[in-house]
Design an enzyme around this catalytic site. Structure first.
Site, short mmCIF file in Angstrom:
data_model
loop_
_atom_site.label_atom_id
_atom_site.label_comp_id
_atom_site.label_asym_id
_atom_site.label_seq_id
_atom_site.Cartn_x
_atom_site.Cartn_y
_atom_site.Cartn_z
N GLY A 25 0.84 -1.10 0.09
CA GLY A 25 0.02 -0.06 -0.02
C GLY A 25 0.81 1.17 -0.13
N PRO B 278 -7.43 -0.45 9.79
CA PRO B 278 -8.37 0.81 9.76
C PRO B 278 -9.11 0.80 11.30
CG PRO B 278 -9.27 -1.36 8.64
CD PRO B 278 -7.95 -1.65 8.99
N THR B 279 -9.89 1.72 11.47
CA THR B 279 -10.72 1.84 12.65
C THR B 279 -11.77 0.74 12.75
OG1 THR B 279 -10.35 4.15 12.75
CG2 THR B 279 -12.09 3.52 14.12
N LEU C 77 1.80 6.85 17.73
CA LEU C 77 0.48 7.42 18.05
C LEU C 77 0.71 8.93 18.30
CD1 LEU C 77 -1.45 4.67 19.84
CD2 LEU C 77 -1.57 5.22 17.37
N ARG D 17 -8.37 26.23 1.71
CA ARG D 17 -6.81 25.87 1.77
C ARG D 17 -6.21 27.21 1.76
NH1 ARG D 17 -5.52 20.58 3.33
NH2 ARG D 17 -7.13 19.12 2.22
N CYS E 38 -4.25 8.62 8.79
CA CYS E 38 -3.38 8.38 10.08
C CYS E 38 -4.13 9.10 11.17
CB CYS E 38 -2.03 8.87 9.73
SG CYS E 38 -1.18 7.46 9.11
N PHE E 39 -4.17 10.39 10.82
CA PHE E 39 -4.59 11.12 11.93
C PHE E 39 -5.62 10.90 12.89
CE2 PHE E 39 -2.10 15.36 10.65
CZ PHE E 39 -0.89 14.77 10.86
N ASP F 2 1.10 -8.93 -1.72
CA ASP F 2 -0.16 -8.52 -1.25
C ASP F 2 -1.11 -9.49 -2.06
OD1 ASP F 2 -1.06 -5.09 -0.79
OD2 ASP F 2 -2.58 -6.63 -1.28
C1 UDX Z 1 0.94 12.26 8.75
C2 UDX Z 1 2.02 12.46 9.19
O1 UDX Z 1 2.53 13.95 9.05
C3 UDX Z 1 3.19 11.26 9.17
O2 UDX Z 1 4.35 11.67 9.75
C4 UDX Z 1 2.54 10.01 9.42
O3 UDX Z 1 3.49 9.00 8.98
C5 UDX Z 1 1.28 9.83 8.53
O4 UDX Z 1 0.48 10.63 9.22
P1 UDX Z 1 -0.10 12.41 6.13
O5 UDX Z 1 -1.24 12.04 6.75
O6 UDX Z 1 0.63 11.58 5.11
O7 UDX Z 1 1.11 12.09 7.21
O8 UDX Z 1 0.14 13.93 5.60
P2 UDX Z 1 0.31 15.09 6.65
O9 UDX Z 1 1.12 16.18 5.60
O10 UDX Z 1 0.52 14.97 7.93
O11 UDX Z 1 -1.45 15.86 6.22
C6 UDX Z 1 -2.18 15.42 7.27
C7 UDX Z 1 -3.62 16.35 6.98
O12 UDX Z 1 -3.42 17.51 7.69
C8 UDX Z 1 -3.67 16.86 5.35
O13 UDX Z 1 -5.15 16.68 5.29
C9 UDX Z 1 -3.35 17.99 5.32
O14 UDX Z 1 -3.78 18.80 4.29
C10 UDX Z 1 -3.57 18.48 6.41
N1 UDX Z 1 -2.64 19.55 7.15
C11 UDX Z 1 -1.52 19.72 7.35
C12 UDX Z 1 -3.43 20.95 7.39
O15 UDX Z 1 -4.59 21.19 7.27
N2 UDX Z 1 -2.68 22.04 8.01
C13 UDX Z 1 -1.30 21.83 8.20
O16 UDX Z 1 -0.52 22.61 8.65
C14 UDX Z 1 -0.60 20.59 7.96
P1 ADP Z 2 -1.20 1.69 4.29
O1 ADP Z 2 -1.50 3.11 3.94
O2 ADP Z 2 -0.95 1.42 5.76
O3 ADP Z 2 -0.02 1.00 3.52
P2 ADP Z 2 -2.96 0.57 2.64
O4 ADP Z 2 -4.47 -0.16 2.46
O5 ADP Z 2 -2.43 1.43 1.33
O6 ADP Z 2 -2.55 0.71 3.96
O7 ADP Z 2 -2.10 -1.06 2.22
C1 ADP Z 2 -2.28 -2.20 2.71
C2 ADP Z 2 -2.19 -3.26 2.00
O8 ADP Z 2 -2.08 -4.51 2.67
C3 ADP Z 2 -3.57 -3.57 1.06
O9 ADP Z 2 -2.95 -3.56 -0.30
C4 ADP Z 2 -3.99 -5.14 1.43
O10 ADP Z 2 -4.44 -5.54 0.29
C5 ADP Z 2 -2.88 -5.50 2.13
N1 ADP Z 2 -3.07 -6.83 2.81
C6 ADP Z 2 -4.05 -6.68 3.94
N2 ADP Z 2 -3.62 -7.90 4.43
C7 ADP Z 2 -3.10 -8.72 3.76
C8 ADP Z 2 -2.44 -10.14 4.06
N3 ADP Z 2 -2.89 -11.09 5.06
N4 ADP Z 2 -1.43 -10.53 3.12
C9 ADP Z 2 -1.07 -9.60 2.02
N5 ADP Z 2 -1.45 -8.48 1.80
C10 ADP Z 2 -2.19 -7.92 2.72
#
Ligand code: UDX
Ligand code: ADP
Length: 454
Positions: free
Chosen positions: A9, A88-89, A216, A433, A271-272, A32
C-alpha cells in the site's frame, strides 16, 4: 539478505522501493493478496501516486525489487518480514469507531507462523496500538516448531505527497525492541539496513512499547496543532483577525515553531483520525477518562471545521444550493497524492449533495471511480460530474470550493479571470486551503471567502 514486505500500500510500496534503491545487495519482495494492486506495481501506472516514486521503482524493479502475490514463498525466503497491512478503525463490536482493527495483522502473524521454516525478524511497520507486538509474538510462538521470531516495532513517519523525500532524509528512524540479547541483535540488523543511507545519530532505538506509543503520539501532536489553529480560524472569522497572520506571528516564537499551523478545511488522511481515536480508546481502556476526552476533542474540532465550510457555502449562496452547480477543485486529502482516505472533501461534498447541489469535481490524480465510491454514489449518478480540468468544472457553476491545495490551483497556474467570466453571477469562491489571495480574487470579480478570514 532477503526482505519481504506484506502489504503493497501507501506505506509498504514506497518504503520498500527506497530500501531496494539504497541497498542493491538486498533482495526486496513486496507481496499483497490484492492481485490488481500487484499488477499495478509492475506497470507504468503505479497504484500509489507520489512524486519521484515511479523513478525509484523503475530503478530497482527487476533488479532487487519484486512484487508478487505469492505471500508464502516470500515469507519462507525472507530474513526480515515487514508487516505493512492496513489497520483501519474497527467498524463493529467492542471498540467500534475507535479501536484499530487488527484482523489483518493477526492473519499475517498466523500465516508467518505456519509458513516460516527458519528464524525470522518480524517488523511492525503499520501503526499499531501499544502492546500489539506482544500479541504478534504470542501468536508466532504458539506454533512452536523450534523457530524463533524476533518482533520489532519500526513505525513509519513518512507523509504522503513527500514520501520519497521523507524516506531519503527522515527526521529519525525509530526501532523498538526488547532488552534481551536476541532482540537487541535483531534491532542491530535493522539498524544496519537503515544505516546504509540514514546518519547513525538519526536512528534511535527504544523499548517496544515506547516505539509503538511514539507513533500514535507524534500523529496526535501534529493533528492537535492543526485543530488548534483551526479553532482559532473560527474566532478570526467572528472578529476580523486573519488566521494566516496569527499563525505567522505565533510561529515565529521558536518554542511554537511555524510548521503544521496552516488552517484548512480540516485534516484528512489515513493516519491522524485513526491514530487519535486509537489513543482515545487506549486511554479509556486504562481508565484515563480525562486524557481520552482531551485527545478526542482534537477530532471533534476537526469535524466542526469540515462542517463549518459547507454551512458557510450554503449560507453565502442565499441559503440554498439546491440544483446549483458547484465546482469542486481537488478531492485528495492533500496535494501530491491520489489518496482520498478521510479527505475533508468527502465530508464537504456529502453535505452539499444533501442540500441538493450538483457537483462538478476535478482532481488531478484521484481515480474517478474512487470519488463515486467515497460519496456512496452509483456510477451513473447525475448528482456529480467528474471533470478533466478546473475550467470544465467551473463552467456554468455558481461557486467554486477549493478543497485540496494542488499547485495547479494557484493563481499563477489557473486563469481565474477566464473562469470567472464563464460562471453564474455573483461568482462565489471558497478557498478551503487559503491558497489564493482573496483580494486578488475579489479584484477579478469573485465574491471570495477563505478560512479564518472575513
Ligand atoms: C501524517 C504524518 O505527517 C506522518 O508523519 C505519518 O507517518 C502519517 O500521518 P499524512 O497524513 O500523509 O502524514 O500527511 P500530513 O502532511 O501530515 O497531512 C495530514 C492532513 O493535515 C492533510 O489533510 C493536510 O492537508 C492537513 N494539514 C497539514 C493541515 O490542514 N494543515 C497543516 O498545517 C498541515
Ligand atoms: P497503508 O496506508 O497502511 O499502506 P493500504 O491500505 O494502502 O495501507 O495497504 C495495505 C495493503 O495490505 C493492502 O494493499 C492490502 O491488500 C494488503 N493486505 C492486507 N492483509 C494482507 C495479508 N494478509 N496478506 C497480504 N497483503 C495484505
Amino acid at each position: 539478505m532477503n526482505i519481504c514486505c506484506i502489504g503493497a500500500g501507501y506505506v509498504g510500496g514506497p518504503t520498500m522501493a527506497k530500501i531496494a534503491q539504497k541497498c542493491e545487495d538486498i533482495q526486496v519482495t513486496v507481496v499483497d493478496i490484492n492481485a490488481a494492486r500487484i499488477a499495478a506495481w509492475e506497470s507504468e501506472k503505479l497504484p500509489v501516486y507520489e512524486p519521484g516514486l515511479l523513478e525509484t521503482v523503475k530503478e530497482a524493479r527487476g533488479r532487487n525489487l519484486f512484487f508478487s502475490t505469492d505471500v508464502d514463498s516470500a515469507i519462507d525466503g525472507a530474513d526480515i518480514i515487514f508487516i505493512s497491512v492496513n489497520t483501519p478503525t474497527k467498524t463493529y463490536g467492542i471498540g467500534a469507531g475507535k479501536a484499530s482493527d487488527l484482523k489483518y495483522v493477526e492473519k499475517c502473524a498466523r500465516q508467518i507462523a505456519k509458513v516460516a521454516k527458519t528464524d525470522k525478524i518480524i517488523v511492525e511497520k503499520s501503526t499499531l496500538p501499544v502492546r500489539t507486538a506482544e500479541s504478534v509474538k504470542r501468536i508466532l510462538d504458539a506454533y512452536g516448531n523450534g523457530r524463533t521470531f524476533q518482533v520489532l516495532s519500526n513505525p513509519e513517519f513518512l507523509a504522503e505527497g513527500t514520501a520519497m523525500a521523507d524516506l531519503d532524509n527522515p527526521d529519525r528512524v525509530l526501532i523498538g525492541g526488547e532488552k534481551d540479547e536476541a532482540s537487541q541483535k535483531a534491532v542491530q540488523t535493522l539498524v544496519d539496513v537503515y544505516a546504509r543511507w540514514v546518519p547513525k545519530e538519526k536512528i534511535i532505538t527504544t523499548n517496544l512499547w515506547s516505539s509503538e506509543l511514539s507513533k500514535l503520539t507524534a500523529n496526535a501532536f501534529l493533528a492537535q496543532r492543526i485543530s488548534s489553529i483551526n479553532s482559532i480560524s473560527a474566532l478570526c472569522e467572528a472578529t476580523g483577525a486573519d488566521v494566516d497572520e496569527v499563525a505567522y506571528a505565533i510561529g515565529l516564537d521558536s518554542r511554537i515553531g511555524s510548521k503544521f499551523l496552516k488552517s484548512s478545511v480540516g485534516f484528512g488522511g489515513s493516519c491522524f483520525q485513526k491514530d487519535i481515536l486509537n489513543l482515545v480508546y487506549l486511554c479509556s481502556h486504562f481508565g484515563l477518562t480525562e486524557v481520552a476526552a482531551y485527545w478526542e476533542s482534537v477530532v471533534t474540532m476537526n469535524d466542526f471545521q469540515k462542517r463549518r465550510l459547507s454551512k458557510r457555502i450554503v449560507s453565502a449562496l442565499f441559503n440554498t444550493v439546491s440544483d446549483k452547480r458547484i465546482a469542486v477543485f481537488g478531492f485528495a486529502f492533500k496535494k501530491d497524492t491520489n489518496d482520498t482516505r478521510e479527505s475533508a472533501a468527502i465530508h464537504v461534498c456529502k453535505d452539499l449533495l444533501e442540500e441538493g447541489a450538483r457537483l462538478a469535481i476535478y482532481d488531478p490524480k484521484v481515480d474517478p471511480l474512487q470519488i463515486y465510491q467515497d460519496l456512496g454514489l452509483e456510477l451513473n449518478s447525475e448528482q456529480i460530474t467528474i471533470c478533466t480540468d478546473q475550467y470544465e468544472a467551473a463552467r456554468g457553476a455558481h461557486a467554486i470550493a477549493l478543497l485540496t491545495e494542488w499547485d495547479a490551483f494557484r493563481t499563477e497556474n489557473t486563469d481565474y479571470a477566464q473562469i470567472c467570466t464563464e460562471m453564474e453571477k455573483p461568482a462565489f469562491f471558497f478557498d478551503g486551503r487559503n491558497l489564493t489571495n482573496l483580494d486578488e480574487m475579489r479584484a477579478i470579480g469573485f465574491e471570495s471567502h477563505g478560512i479564518g478570514k472575513v
